[in-house]
Motif scaffolding. Structure first.
Motif, mmCIF file in Angstrom:
data_model
loop_
_atom_site.group_PDB
_atom_site.id
_atom_site.type_symbol
_atom_site.label_atom_id
_atom_site.label_comp_id
_atom_site.label_asym_id
_atom_site.label_seq_id
_atom_site.Cartn_x
_atom_site.Cartn_y
_atom_site.Cartn_z
ATOM 1 N N GLY A 53 24.308 30.978 -2.366
ATOM 2 C CA GLY A 53 23.270 31.681 -3.090
ATOM 3 C C GLY A 53 22.544 32.662 -2.178
ATOM 4 O O GLY A 53 22.624 32.587 -0.954
ATOM 5 N N PHE A 54 21.812 33.570 -2.795
ATOM 6 C CA PHE A 54 21.080 34.575 -2.015
ATOM 7 C C PHE A 54 19.850 35.031 -2.794
ATOM 8 O O PHE A 54 19.711 34.779 -3.997
ATOM 9 C CB PHE A 54 21.979 35.765 -1.669
ATOM 10 N N GLY A 55 18.942 35.710 -2.076
ATOM 11 C CA GLY A 55 17.729 36.220 -2.710
ATOM 12 C C GLY A 55 16.902 35.104 -3.314
ATOM 13 O O GLY A 55 16.784 34.016 -2.742
ATOM 14 N N ASP A 104 28.920 36.918 -9.040
ATOM 15 C CA ASP A 104 27.737 37.309 -8.271
ATOM 16 C C ASP A 104 27.261 38.710 -8.621
ATOM 17 O O ASP A 104 26.450 39.303 -7.902
ATOM 18 C CB ASP A 104 27.994 37.191 -6.763
ATOM 19 N N SER A 106 25.108 40.955 -11.106
ATOM 20 C CA SER A 106 24.012 40.759 -12.050
ATOM 21 C C SER A 106 24.279 41.393 -13.407
ATOM 22 O O SER A 106 23.688 40.991 -14.415
ATOM 23 C CB SER A 106 22.709 41.318 -11.469
ATOM 24 N N TYR A 113 23.618 35.021 -11.203
ATOM 25 C CA TYR A 113 24.433 35.780 -10.254
ATOM 26 C C TYR A 113 24.140 35.461 -8.794
ATOM 27 O O TYR A 113 25.026 35.574 -7.933
ATOM 28 C CB TYR A 113 24.271 37.285 -10.502
ATOM 29 N N ASN A 114 22.900 35.065 -8.473
ATOM 30 C CA ASN A 114 22.555 34.832 -7.064
ATOM 31 C C ASN A 114 22.370 33.352 -6.737
ATOM 32 O O ASN A 114 21.819 33.005 -5.695
ATOM 33 C CB ASN A 114 21.318 35.629 -6.675
ATOM 34 N N TRP A 115 22.843 32.478 -7.619
ATOM 35 C CA TRP A 115 22.804 31.046 -7.348
ATOM 36 C C TRP A 115 23.969 30.652 -6.433
ATOM 37 O O TRP A 115 24.979 31.340 -6.358
ATOM 38 C CB TRP A 115 22.939 30.259 -8.647
#
Length: 310
Positions: A53-55, A104, A106, A113-115
């Protein structure tokens, strides 16, 4: 919900080859699972694909259980063990394309998407429920789907899922059934502060005892339960009231699930309409043609299909 349905629609378009999308992620063999007997039908280690994940999604986790039907006897399980649904040795190249709710991007997957995404490959033929200690001596088959699930959950906790703020267990088809069967067990992995939900996509396989084909459906799941030794691994809340065979049908399991569960099912599921209404001996080219094109159906066949919807 609208964006969730958008992601699922896009996943269908991708599967049909209309849209090409998805991020490529390395496939990892969980070799450490072999020591605990958590192996595929052919004894190879289970596999997963992981995208970090990110953000602002870095504290959220999406675990996806792959589907792909079941094997109901030693012959079908032996056949399955020679495919990628029974052996990690059969997985192609070393990468997996994640799309739909696993993407990933959005645009294609605005909600998730960012999980962290963790896709668990399906190689046991029992919806991740079997746990038979003995190896089939004749065919050298191992029935260890439940051990695979447990080993994968341990791996997820090792890499940080236990600290999740949000966690989602999902799956499609046989993986959707596995999601239903494991839902409360998945929730039990987390602290009370974690929001946990489950999502089953096309995993609500009906018994429908008053509908056409109920005897065939029950006989098939009886064979799955017997072949994989599921008598003691299915939810105790169900088997305390029903036979183990009936506890593979979600209609007998869902009422006791405590974790929030989302069910996504077509009004007329193609597999259940075309493959699961009649026993193999009763199926005819006419029924196949009808279920693939309503123009070929007569009023009796339309009535049968509407009956399953009701």
């Amino acid at each position: 919900m609208a964006t969730l349905l958008l992601a699922l629609t896009l996943l269908s378009l991708v599967a049909a080859g209309i849209i090409v999308a998805g991020n490529m992620v390395p496939i990892t063999l969980l070799d450490s699972a072999v020591a605990r007997g958590a192996v595929c039908l052919d004894g190879t280690p289970p596999a997963y694909a992981y995208s970090p994940g990110f953000g602002d999604g870095v504290d959220n986790w999406h675990v996806y259980l792959q589907g792909g039907g079941w094997c109901e006897n030693s012959s079908s399980c032996l056949d399955r063990s020679t495919t990628l649904q029974g052996s990690s040795a059969k997985l192609k190249n070393g990468n997996e394309q994640l799309n739909g709710m696993l993407d990933d991007n959005s645009t294609f997957n605005p909600d998730f998407y960012n999980w962290h995404v963790f896709k668990i490959f399906y190689c046991d033929g029992s919806s991740f429920m079997s746990d038979v200690e003995d190896v089939d001596p004749k065919h050298n088959l191992t029935y260890r789907g439940a051990r695979i699930y447990d080993a994968m959950m341990d791996e997820l906790l090792r890499i940080g899922m236990g600290n999740a703020k949000n966690a989602l267990l999902s799956g499609s088809s046989a993986g959707g059934l596995a999601t239903i069967l494991h839902c409360d067990k998945f929730q039990a992995l987390f602290h009370n502060t974690t929001r946990v939900k489950c999502l089953s996509d096309s995993g609500f396989f009906i018994h429908g005892e008053h509908f056409v084909g109920a005897d065939w459906r029950e006989a098939f799941f009886f064979d799955v339960v017997s072949e994989h030794g599921l008598m003691n691994t299915l939810p105790t809340s169900c088997i305390s009231k029903f036979s183990p065979t009936l506890c593979l049908f979600p209609e007998n399991v869902v009422p006791d699930i405590q974790t929030p569960l989302l069910l996504i099912e077509s009004a007329f599921d193609m597999y259940q309409i075309s493959e699961n209404l009649y026993s193999p001996g009763d199926r005819s080219p006419r029924w196949y043609n009808c279920t693939h094109n309503l123009m070929f159906c007569n009023w009796i066949e339309i009535k049968i299909m509407k009956g399953t919807h009701s």
